[in-house]
Write a protein that holds these residues in place. Structure first.
Motif, PDB file in Angstrom:
ATOM      1  N   LEU A 118       0.820  -1.208   0.000  1.00  0.00           N
ATOM      2  CA  LEU A 118       0.000   0.000   0.000  1.00  0.00           C
ATOM      3  C   LEU A 118       0.854   1.259   0.000  1.00  0.00           C
ATOM      4  O   LEU A 118       0.407   2.327  -0.403  1.00  0.00           O
ATOM      5  N   ASN A 119       2.098   1.147   0.452  1.00  0.00           N
ATOM      6  CA  ASN A 119       3.017   2.285   0.465  1.00  0.00           C
ATOM      7  C   ASN A 119       3.954   2.170  -0.724  1.00  0.00           C
ATOM      8  O   ASN A 119       4.591   1.149  -0.926  1.00  0.00           O
ATOM      9  N   LEU A 120       4.059   3.255  -1.534  1.00  0.00           N
ATOM     10  CA  LEU A 120       4.900   3.197  -2.725  1.00  0.00           C
ATOM     11  C   LEU A 120       6.378   3.032  -2.408  1.00  0.00           C
ATOM     12  O   LEU A 120       7.173   2.787  -3.310  1.00  0.00           O
ATOM     13  N   GLU A 121       6.751   3.155  -1.136  1.00  0.00           N
ATOM     14  CA  GLU A 121       8.154   2.974  -0.783  1.00  0.00           C
ATOM     15  C   GLU A 121       8.630   1.546  -1.060  1.00  0.00           C
ATOM     16  O   GLU A 121       9.828   1.302  -1.174  1.00  0.00           O
ATOM     17  N   TRP A 122       7.686   0.605  -1.176  1.00  0.00           N
ATOM     18  CA  TRP A 122       8.081  -0.776  -1.478  1.00  0.00           C
ATOM     19  C   TRP A 122       8.787  -0.840  -2.829  1.00  0.00           C
ATOM     20  O   TRP A 122       9.616  -1.738  -3.057  1.00  0.00           O
ATOM     21  N   LEU A 123       8.495   0.124  -3.709  1.00  0.00           N
ATOM     22  CA  LEU A 123       9.117   0.112  -5.031  1.00  0.00           C
ATOM     23  C   LEU A 123      10.625   0.313  -4.963  1.00  0.00           C
ATOM     24  O   LEU A 123      11.355  -0.144  -5.836  1.00  0.00           O
ATOM     25  N   GLU A 124      11.085   1.032  -3.943  1.00  0.00           N
ATOM     26  CA  GLU A 124      12.513   1.299  -3.838  1.00  0.00           C
ATOM     27  C   GLU A 124      13.298   0.014  -3.634  1.00  0.00           C
ATOM     28  O   GLU A 124      14.465  -0.070  -4.019  1.00  0.00           O
ATOM     29  N   GLY A 125      12.671  -0.980  -3.050  1.00  0.00           N
ATOM     30  CA  GLY A 125      13.362  -2.245  -2.841  1.00  0.00           C
ATOM     31  C   GLY A 125      13.187  -3.225  -3.987  1.00  0.00           C
ATOM     32  O   GLY A 125      13.692  -4.346  -3.930  1.00  0.00           O
ATOM     33  N   TYR A 126      12.454  -2.825  -5.022  1.00  0.00           N
ATOM     34  CA  TYR A 126      12.190  -3.683  -6.165  1.00  0.00           C
ATOM     35  C   TYR A 126      12.941  -3.172  -7.390  1.00  0.00           C
ATOM     36  O   TYR A 126      12.972  -1.975  -7.655  1.00  0.00           O
ATOM     37  N   SER A 127      13.520  -4.064  -8.138  1.00  0.00           N
ATOM     38  CA  SER A 127      14.049  -3.684  -9.444  1.00  0.00           C
ATOM     39  C   SER A 127      12.895  -3.689 -10.437  1.00  0.00           C
ATOM     40  O   SER A 127      11.844  -4.290 -10.191  1.00  0.00           O
ATOM     41  N   ILE A 165       7.550   5.914 -13.492  1.00  0.00           N
ATOM     42  CA  ILE A 165       6.986   6.187 -14.813  1.00  0.00           C
ATOM     43  C   ILE A 165       6.998   4.932 -15.670  1.00  0.00           C
ATOM     44  O   ILE A 165       5.993   4.596 -16.326  1.00  0.00           O
ATOM     45  N   LEU A 166       8.105   4.204 -15.676  1.00  0.00           N
ATOM     46  CA  LEU A 166       8.181   2.977 -16.478  1.00  0.00           C
ATOM     47  C   LEU A 166       7.200   1.923 -15.966  1.00  0.00           C
ATOM     48  O   LEU A 166       6.556   1.228 -16.760  1.00  0.00           O
ATOM     49  N   ILE A 167       7.080   1.816 -14.661  1.00  0.00           N
ATOM     50  CA  ILE A 167       6.138   0.855 -14.081  1.00  0.00           C
ATOM     51  C   ILE A 167       4.716   1.166 -14.537  1.00  0.00           C
ATOM     52  O   ILE A 167       3.955   0.270 -14.936  1.00  0.00           O
ATOM     53  N   ARG A 168       4.352   2.456 -14.492  1.00  0.00           N
ATOM     54  CA  ARG A 168       2.984   2.825 -14.881  1.00  0.00           C
ATOM     55  C   ARG A 168       2.748   2.583 -16.364  1.00  0.00           C
ATOM     56  O   ARG A 168       1.661   2.133 -16.762  1.00  0.00           O
ATOM     57  N   ILE A 169       3.746   2.879 -17.198  1.00  0.00           N
ATOM     58  CA  ILE A 169       3.603   2.640 -18.638  1.00  0.00           C
ATOM     59  C   ILE A 169       3.425   1.147 -18.911  1.00  0.00           C
ATOM     60  O   ILE A 169       2.550   0.743 -19.697  1.00  0.00           O
ATOM     61  N   ILE A 170       4.238   0.329 -18.258  1.00  0.00           N
ATOM     62  CA  ILE A 170       4.148  -1.121 -18.460  1.00  0.00           C
ATOM     63  C   ILE A 170       2.804  -1.641 -17.961  1.00  0.00           C
ATOM     64  O   ILE A 170       2.165  -2.479 -18.614  1.00  0.00           O
ATOM     65  N   GLN A 171       2.352  -1.153 -16.803  1.00  0.00           N
ATOM     66  CA  GLN A 171       1.028  -1.539 -16.295  1.00  0.00           C
ATOM     67  C   GLN A 171      -0.062  -1.199 -17.310  1.00  0.00           C
ATOM     68  O   GLN A 171      -0.952  -2.008 -17.567  1.00  0.00           O
ATOM     69  N   GLU A 172       0.014   0.012 -17.861  1.00  0.00           N
ATOM     70  CA  GLU A 172      -0.998   0.458 -18.802  1.00  0.00           C
ATOM     71  C   GLU A 172      -0.991  -0.403 -20.062  1.00  0.00           C
ATOM     72  O   GLU A 172      -2.048  -0.759 -20.594  1.00  0.00           O
ATOM     73  N   CYS A 173       0.208  -0.747 -20.550  1.00  0.00           N
ATOM     74  CA  CYS A 173       0.308  -1.594 -21.744  1.00  0.00           C
ATOM     75  C   CYS A 173      -0.289  -2.977 -21.487  1.00  0.00           C
ATOM     76  O   CYS A 173      -1.009  -3.524 -22.326  1.00  0.00           O
ATOM     77  N   ILE A 174       0.020  -3.544 -20.305  1.00  0.00           N
ATOM     78  CA  ILE A 174      -0.527  -4.864 -19.960  1.00  0.00           C
ATOM     79  C   ILE A 174      -2.043  -4.795 -19.808  1.00  0.00           C
ATOM     80  O   ILE A 174      -2.774  -5.667 -20.291  1.00  0.00           O
ATOM     81  N   ASN A 175      -2.535  -3.741 -19.135  1.00  0.00           N
ATOM     82  CA  ASN A 175      -3.975  -3.585 -18.954  1.00  0.00           C
ATOM     83  C   ASN A 175      -4.702  -3.446 -20.286  1.00  0.00           C
ATOM     84  O   ASN A 175      -5.797  -3.982 -20.478  1.00  0.00           O
ATOM     85  N   ASN A 176      -4.089  -2.704 -21.221  1.00  0.00           N
ATOM     86  CA  ASN A 176      -4.696  -2.560 -22.551  1.00  0.00           C
ATOM     87  C   ASN A 176      -4.782  -3.906 -23.261  1.00  0.00           C
ATOM     88  O   ASN A 176      -5.767  -4.207 -23.946  1.00  0.00           O
ATOM     89  N   ALA A 177      -3.723  -4.718 -23.101  1.00  0.00           N
ATOM     90  CA  ALA A 177      -3.737  -6.052 -23.713  1.00  0.00           C
ATOM     91  C   ALA A 177      -4.844  -6.915 -23.110  1.00  0.00           C
ATOM     92  O   ALA A 177      -5.557  -7.632 -23.821  1.00  0.00           O
ATOM     93  N   ILE A 178      -5.007  -6.817 -21.779  1.00  0.00           N
ATOM     94  CA  ILE A 178      -6.039  -7.601 -21.102  1.00  0.00           C
ATOM     95  C   ILE A 178      -7.437  -7.174 -21.560  1.00  0.00           C
ATOM     96  O   ILE A 178      -8.309  -8.002 -21.832  1.00  0.00           O
ATOM     97  N   LYS A 179      -7.648  -5.847 -21.657  1.00  0.00           N
ATOM     98  CA  LYS A 179      -8.984  -5.325 -21.970  1.00  0.00           C
ATOM     99  C   LYS A 179      -9.366  -5.500 -23.441  1.00  0.00           C
ATOM    100  O   LYS A 179     -10.524  -5.756 -23.760  1.00  0.00           O
TER     101      LYS A 179
END
Length: 254
Positions: A118-127, A165-179
């Motif tokens: 729920l906290n975006l700080e988790w992203l800092e520990g993720y590649s 920014i890259l995470i959101r773009i990739i999410q959006e691309c995947i979501n578009n493929a799903i929809k």
């Protein structure tokens, strides 16, 4: 003597005129450079404002995406586990009660895991690579389609904003493929191309006519977001032949 005096007077006047002309030229050049400096500052300020606006929107969208995922997990996964645990703990059989207690421990771990994301700080520990794999794993576990991921370059070194920014773009691309695409398979590869690092997303879905949808606000928004981090986006698709999206990163991604 009179002629010499007149000639000297003319020379002095010409000297004064040339000096005034030079001073005027210098003043005009200073004013020009000052105006140019002001315009450049305004342009940089506009770029910074647009970047900050993009980051705010990206963070908001990722939080909304995260909350949506947490909601589904609470309803579909944890809700089901709680119902099963209740049934087992209500049983008169010792083995059922023991099984219910084990399930409670599983539920606690699941809830702790959800609270962290729920906290975006988790992203800092993720590649970025780890994030991509987790996103594709969600599709695989949901049995929506098969997926594959391969990185042929060293781990991308990104700051938090670039990663968001890259995470959101990739999410959006995947979501578009799903929809819209109805694919059987989605693949993502990271590789070197044309002296850039490229994140290549492909699906074997229905595809679409770029001439018809190429100016859509969604695609324009994705391209603008890539531009804020110095990258570019290229999309290739046709009806019946799936969709290919390439994200070309600047040198920070090498």
């Amino acid at each position: 003597m009179e002629n010499e005096g007149s000639g000297l007077f003319v020379i002095i006047l010409m000297g004064i005129f040339l000096m005034l002309l030079m001073v005027s030229f210098i003043v005009l050049m200073l004013l020009y450079h000052r105006q140019k400096q002001i315009k450049n500052q305004e342009k940089l300020k506009a770029i910074q404002t647009e970047y900050e606006k993009t980051m705010l929107n990206v963070e908001k969208e990722i939080r909304e995406e995260t909350l949506s995922f947490v909601g589904r997990e609470l309803h579909d996964n944890i809700g089901q586990l709680l119902s099963l645990a209740k049934m087992n703990l209500s049983s008169a059989k010792p083995e059922k009660v023991a099984n219910g207690k084990f399930m409670i421990n599983d539920i606690i771990r699941e809830v702790r895991g959800l609270s962290k994301i729920l906290n975006l700080e988790w992203l800092e520990g993720y590649s970025l690579e780890t994030f991509i794999q987790k996103e594709l794993d969600k599709l695989t576990h949901a049995e929506f389609c098969t997926t594959s991921f391969e990185s042929r370059v060293p781990e991308l070194m990104l700051n938090k904003d670039e990663k968001l920014i890259l995470i959101r773009i990739i999410q959006e691309c995947i979501n578009n493929a799903i929809k819209h695409a109805r694919p059987n398979h989605i693949s993502i590869t990271i590789h070197e191309q044309d002296q850039h690092t490229c994140i290549h997303l492909r699906d074997d879905g229905v595809g679409f006519d770029i001439q018809v949808r190429g100016d859509g606000s969604g695609l324009i928004n994705l391209k603008k977001r890539m531009e804020t981090i110095g990258g570019t986006l290229r999309i290739t698709s046709s009806v019946g032949n799936g969709t290919s999206i390439e994200l070309f990163l600047p040198k920070f991604g090498i």
